[in-house]
Write an enzyme that holds these catalytic residues in place. Structure first.
Site, mmCIF file in Angstrom:
data_model
loop_
_atom_site.group_PDB
_atom_site.id
_atom_site.type_symbol
_atom_site.label_atom_id
_atom_site.label_comp_id
_atom_site.label_asym_id
_atom_site.label_seq_id
_atom_site.Cartn_x
_atom_site.Cartn_y
_atom_site.Cartn_z
ATOM 1 N N CYS A 2 -0.929 7.516 -1.883
ATOM 2 C CA CYS A 2 -1.333 6.432 -0.720
ATOM 3 C C CYS A 2 -1.889 6.894 0.331
ATOM 4 C CB CYS A 2 -0.183 5.491 -0.422
ATOM 5 S SG CYS A 2 1.133 6.481 0.147
ATOM 6 N N LYS A 61 0.866 -1.177 0.243
ATOM 7 C CA LYS A 61 -0.029 0.133 0.036
ATOM 8 C C LYS A 61 0.958 1.321 -0.025
ATOM 9 C CE LYS A 61 -0.659 0.142 4.966
ATOM 10 N NZ LYS A 61 0.045 1.602 5.453
ATOM 11 N N ARG A 69 -9.231 7.279 6.158
ATOM 12 C CA ARG A 69 -9.779 6.831 7.571
ATOM 13 C C ARG A 69 -10.635 7.916 7.953
ATOM 14 N NH1 ARG A 69 -4.453 3.833 9.769
ATOM 15 N NH2 ARG A 69 -4.867 1.785 8.882
#
Length: 528
Positions: free
Chosen positions: A245, A80, A133
């Site tokens: 990312c 990731k 998030r």
């Protein structure tokens, strides 16, 4: 291979675990290797937010430079962290099996409130530097505050122990790999279909020089081809949006039977309400293209949606529609009445499991003020029921989230846990018995109808472009007097609701999960 390899790695405990994992796998196939620790920009600069560091690949650039210079033979990365395009001269030779890509919300025990979604108290402060998030968790819990969190896993956990945050978010994969002890906290595991992970989360990448054909061939026993296919979808989506990312973008793909299914969540900023979509396809390459098209500026979206229940304007679904100025017409077409007013305490005393297939079943059962044994476990079909259950100060011991719309699979998974015991099933007076049929003959089943539905009469039609039906009874009530207008799309919550449209030979869409997130995904995933 006769030469001894040099593996480049970062120096954190997790990075060293990952490098040693690859080293051990190489040893299993007869290849010797040693480790070389390399510091990266992301390790050195700790005072800036991750999205403020220049460029992409700030956890990988220095390793890639050593590869190109020939001072190491291969680099091990958290996949990731890698940019979607390799530097000229480098390739990914192999990817590992995928560790569970779920997120962990790790909460101070004095900040727990299980009546709230995610079990976190009101207005709590959450530590994370991930814009992805922040955007997704804010959509679920708009009351939460966020502070940036940097450092390796040990540093982050110590900051939580020092009470700099009420909770922090970490990838389950890293915690599992180094077997970190977090038993002194309350831990909420959030599945990847609820908080969509970073592309390739939980996967290791082995990077080598493109000209090293001998090493590429030698590494193929370590390559997981099926994982490579699924994360290729995720990383292609990332590439198409030209996102790093740490962009507020999540994508998760997995194989399901003969198809691939994928979820995507994309926001403009960490404060923006994310757009989510869920799609299925037999061709993983086409799947990425279809996801990208759903976010095109000229994409067609409905202007209005009808749903056969009342909708709270502060709910997830209402906010998702409001972002795109989609009008919601919410009205129930049925009335619901309780059937019983008392439960036999003797029966409850000996129940091992209670399984709920609907929100109404939960509400009517707990309105009877049942006294449950501490050993009694509770199962629910999905996230929507799980959220209702929290209002009664209970957390589900089993949830069918991961199986989505496949009620037969949910019933099968539940039966694996409950078979041989006593199972209580509070339900509607007339309901399908999918769960009952999945349980073994040795299982004692107690069916308790706790509510019944009565259809409204003279239901007015809706001219909304999308019609959402939440139960078979609502379908019956609506189509007793009305017909589907040309061009109207239908979404059904649950297979039993969809069965009514099967009888009418009308096409419909089933959300992956029968809750507000799944419903939002279904609306944005409609084909026009």
């Amino acid at each position: 291979m006769n030469r001894k390899l040099i593996i480049g790695t970062r120096g954190s405990v997790l990075a060293m675990w990952q490098a040693n994992f690859v080293k051990d796998r190489l040893q299993e196939i007869g290849i010797e290797a040693e480790l070389k620790v390399i510091k990266t920009q992301g390790d050195i600069i700790q005072h800036l937010r991750l999205d403020k560091l220049e460029g992409k690949g700030f956890f990988t650039k220095e390793l890639e430079e050593e590869l190109l210079n020939g001072t190491i033979d291969l680099a091990v990365h958290s996949h990731k962290d890698l940019p979607t395009i390799n530097p000229p001269g480098l390739i990914i030779a192999a990817v590992s099996e995928r560790e569970d890509p779920s997120e962990l919300l790790i909460i101070h025990k004095d900040c727990v409130d299980i009546k709230k979604r995610l079990s976190l108290k009101h207005n709590a402060t959450v530590g994370t530097s991930s814009n992805r998030r922040k955007a997704q968790i804010s959509a679920l819990r708009p009351d939460l505050e966020f502070d940036d969190l940097r450092g390796n896993l040990q540093t982050r956990m110590q900051k939580l122990r020092d009470e700099q945050y009420d909770a922090i978010v970490l990838a389950k994969a890293g915690i599992s790999r180094i077997e970190m002890d977090i038993t002194d906290f309350h831990v909420e595991e959030i599945p990847p279909v609820e908080i969509i992970p970073a592309p390739a989360q939980g996967v290791l990448a082995i990077q080598i020089r493109e000209v090293d054909k001998e090493l590429f061939t030698a590494l193929q026993p370590l390559n997981n081809n099926e994982v490579a296919k699924t994360i290729a979808v995720e990383r292609l989506v990332l590439n198409k949006f030209d996102a790093g990312c740490h962009a507020p973008l999540g994508c998760y793909c997995r194989k399901s039977g003969d198809e691939y299914e994928a979820w995507a969540s994309i926001a403009d900023t960490s404060e923006d309400f994310p757009d989510r979509v869920y799609l299925r396809d037999t061709d993983p390459t086409r799947l990425a293209e279809r996801i990208f098209s759903k976010y095109a500026k000229d994409r067609k979206l409905p202007q209005s949606v009808f749903i056969s229940r009342e909708v709270d304007e502060n709910s997830y679904f209402a906010r998702a529609m409001a972002k795109h100025n989609i009008t919601i017409e919410g009205r129930s077409l049925i009335k619901i009445f309780p059937i019983i007013n008392k439960l036999d305490p003797f029966i409850l005393k000996h129940v091992d499991w209670i399984i709920f297939s609907s929100k109404n079943g939960i509400e009517h059962f707990f309105n009877l003020e049942p006294r449950l044994s501490k050993k009694t476990k509770i199962g629910v079909i999905g996230r929507g029921s799980e959220e209702i259950l929290r209002k009664y100060d209970r957390v589900a011991d089993f949830s069918g989230d991961s199986e989505g719309i496949n009620m037969d699979e949910i019933a099968k998974k539940f039966a694996e846990l409950a078979n041989g015991g006593t199972v209580l099933i509070p339900r509607a007076k007339e309901s399908l018995e999918t769960i009952q049929k999945a349980l073994s003959p040795e299982t004692k089943i107690i069916n308790i109808p706790v509510y019944e539905t009565v259809l409204e009469e003279d239901v007015d039609p809706s001219n909304a472009e999308v019609l959402v039906f939440t139960s078979p009874s609502n379908v019956e009530a609506y189509f007793a007097d009305n017909l589907l207008e040309p061009g109207q799309k239908v979404i059904c919550i649950g297979r039993s609701t969809g069965a009514k449209f099967d009888e009418m030979n009308v096409p419909y869409t089933l959300p992956y999960s029968p809750d507000e997130i799944g419903l939002s995904e279904a609306v944005f995933g409609l084909e026009y």
